[in-house]
Design an enzyme around this catalytic site. Sequence first.
Site, PDB file in Angstrom:
ATOM      1  N   LYS A  12       0.850  -1.209   0.000  1.00 55.05           N
ATOM      2  CA  LYS A  12       0.000   0.000   0.000  1.00 55.05           C
ATOM      3  C   LYS A  12       0.880   1.251   0.000  1.00 55.05           C
ATOM      4  CE  LYS A  12       0.825   1.519   4.386  1.00 55.05           C
ATOM      5  NZ  LYS A  12       1.778   2.518   4.633  1.00 55.05           N
ATOM      6  N   PRO A  96       9.808  -4.081  -0.489  1.00 53.70           N
ATOM      7  CA  PRO A  96      10.941  -3.748   0.384  1.00 53.70           C
ATOM      8  C   PRO A  96      10.517  -3.761   1.861  1.00 53.70           C
ATOM      9  CG  PRO A  96      10.726  -2.156  -1.399  1.00 53.70           C
ATOM     10  CD  PRO A  96       9.524  -3.029  -1.467  1.00 53.70           C
ATOM     11  N   GLY A 100       7.672   1.408   4.721  1.00 49.29           N
ATOM     12  CA  GLY A 100       6.439   2.217   4.724  1.00 49.29           C
ATOM     13  C   GLY A 100       5.422   1.741   3.712  1.00 49.29           C
ATOM     14  N   SER A 105       2.243  -6.411   7.065  1.00 49.49           N
ATOM     15  CA  SER A 105       0.780  -6.401   7.258  1.00 49.49           C
ATOM     16  C   SER A 105       0.057  -7.107   6.117  1.00 49.49           C
ATOM     17  CB  SER A 105       0.265  -4.954   7.330  1.00 49.49           C
ATOM     18  OG  SER A 105       0.898  -4.267   8.372  1.00 49.49           O
ATOM     19  N   ASP A 138      -2.606  -1.681  10.013  1.00 52.04           N
ATOM     20  CA  ASP A 138      -2.760  -1.633   8.550  1.00 52.04           C
ATOM     21  C   ASP A 138      -3.384  -2.907   7.985  1.00 52.04           C
ATOM     22  OD1 ASP A 138      -1.580   0.852   8.346  1.00 52.04           O
ATOM     23  OD2 ASP A 138       0.389   0.100   7.724  1.00 52.04           O
TER      24      ASP A 138
HETATM   25  P1  ATP Z   1       4.045  -0.229   7.751  1.00 55.61           P
HETATM   26  O1  ATP Z   1       4.023   0.496   6.435  1.00 55.61           O
HETATM   27  O2  ATP Z   1       2.837  -1.110   7.988  1.00 55.61           O
HETATM   28  O3  ATP Z   1       4.418   0.604   8.916  1.00 55.61           O
HETATM   29  P2  ATP Z   1       6.565  -1.267   6.888  1.00 55.61           P
HETATM   30  O4  ATP Z   1       6.266  -1.540   5.447  1.00 55.61           O
HETATM   31  O5  ATP Z   1       7.284  -0.008   7.190  1.00 55.61           O
HETATM   32  O6  ATP Z   1       5.223  -1.325   7.689  1.00 55.61           O
HETATM   33  P3  ATP Z   1       7.388  -4.003   7.194  1.00 55.61           P
HETATM   34  O7  ATP Z   1       7.957  -4.322   5.850  1.00 55.61           O
HETATM   35  O8  ATP Z   1       6.068  -4.578   7.536  1.00 55.61           O
HETATM   36  O9  ATP Z   1       7.402  -2.436   7.473  1.00 55.61           O
HETATM   37  O10 ATP Z   1       8.507  -4.466   8.269  1.00 55.61           O
HETATM   38  C1  ATP Z   1       8.636  -3.936   9.566  1.00 55.61           C
HETATM   39  C2  ATP Z   1       9.339  -4.986  10.441  1.00 55.61           C
HETATM   40  O11 ATP Z   1       8.417  -6.055  10.672  1.00 55.61           O
HETATM   41  C3  ATP Z   1      10.532  -5.634   9.773  1.00 55.61           C
HETATM   42  O12 ATP Z   1      11.723  -4.984  10.119  1.00 55.61           O
HETATM   43  C4  ATP Z   1      10.498  -7.084  10.240  1.00 55.61           C
HETATM   44  O13 ATP Z   1      11.376  -7.286  11.335  1.00 55.61           O
HETATM   45  C5  ATP Z   1       9.088  -7.298  10.770  1.00 55.61           C
HETATM   46  N1  ATP Z   1       8.273  -8.294  10.021  1.00 55.61           N
HETATM   47  C6  ATP Z   1       7.449  -9.181  10.575  1.00 55.61           C
HETATM   48  N2  ATP Z   1       6.818  -9.913   9.629  1.00 55.61           N
HETATM   49  C7  ATP Z   1       7.243  -9.493   8.446  1.00 55.61           C
HETATM   50  C8  ATP Z   1       6.948  -9.858   7.101  1.00 55.61           C
HETATM   51  N3  ATP Z   1       6.087 -10.843   6.809  1.00 55.61           N
HETATM   52  N4  ATP Z   1       7.550  -9.172   6.112  1.00 55.61           N
HETATM   53  C9  ATP Z   1       8.412  -8.160   6.413  1.00 55.61           C
HETATM   54  N5  ATP Z   1       8.753  -7.795   7.665  1.00 55.61           N
HETATM   55  C10 ATP Z   1       8.173  -8.445   8.677  1.00 55.61           C
END
Ligand code: ATP
Length: 292
Positions: A12, A96, A100, A105, A138
């Site tokens: 997203k 990635p 963000g 999620s 999310d």
């Molecule tokens: P958001 O945008 O919802 O805040 P994000 O995209 O910034 O999330 P994610 O890629 O979900 O961040 O990763 C955040 C942390 O979650 C990672 O550093 C990792 O340790 C942990 N994590 C747990 N499950 C997963 C998964 N299935 N894929 C990626 N990271 C995961």
Amino acid sequence: MKKTLILQAPAKINIALWVKHKRTDGYHELSSIMQTISLADTITLKEIGEPGIRVFCENPDVPLDASNLVHRAATVFLDRFSIEPHLAINIEKKIPVAAGLAGGSTDAAAVLTGLARMYDRSVTMPDLMNMASSIGSDVPFVAHGGLALAEGRGEKLSFYEPPRPPLIVVIAVPVGVSVSTRWAYENYHPGNNEAKEKAFAEILHAYRRRDLDALRNLIFNDLESVTLHRHPEVLRIKELLSSTGKGVAMMSGSGPSVFALFADRKSAMLAVKTLHGMPVNVYIEHITRKNS
Ligand code: ATP
């Protein structure tokens, strides 16, 4: 016969993110316009002989233990329907990590919907949303997909038809920069909210009309002030993607990824060229509708 299911888990972007006050439960009250895009992980669910939940992923940044959100999602679902866990979950990571884009999620959301199909359980939308919000803020949005206005801590959702034809989305992620969502929220200090209330309604309207010129002057992400201050390269990417004057660029979520919206592929490619020589990973995608 043991069952196998393959699912797509879309990323997203936050077209706009307004962070309001911190609540007594520690979450921030927010308003966000969220949109799923074609960039997606592939999740494979497989029934296995031995008991338990096993997670596989080749990306070293992704945990394989119970802290992986897919493990949490499987536990929530299997508990809810009193099913003994005999499950392997493989994550083919294209989104990635910690960028963000809600990678964890969306993997969790795909596991919830996938297990409902695999075990032939009819799950109502409110039931799915309840399980999803117990995993993360999310997760309810990505479980549904498309375009939504998210409020509360992100779980109160109003869905809309995304603009058509689909806008092209360029995602640029600086190499070697990861941002903790928790750190970004903890370092954000809410300011004056009055103008944002009005801007929000206008942003949704302009976005749905595909009016990129109007959108350029309206959209905002409150967390930019935190992340851009710490990581000036994110600001540079945003400036470059905006420099052709054709698109609208903004940081997504807590960053560090920057997205830019374009009406057509040609304009998107022109903007991508401006990133030449920068240490960034670039993805050329498009916005998507409700998950099938
Ligand atoms: P958001 O945008 O919802 O805040 P994000 O995209 O910034 O999330 P994610 O890629 O979900 O961040 O990763 C955040 C942390 O979650 C990672 O550093 C990792 O340790 C942990 N994590 C747990 N499950 C997963 C998964 N299935 N894929 C990626 N990271 C995961």
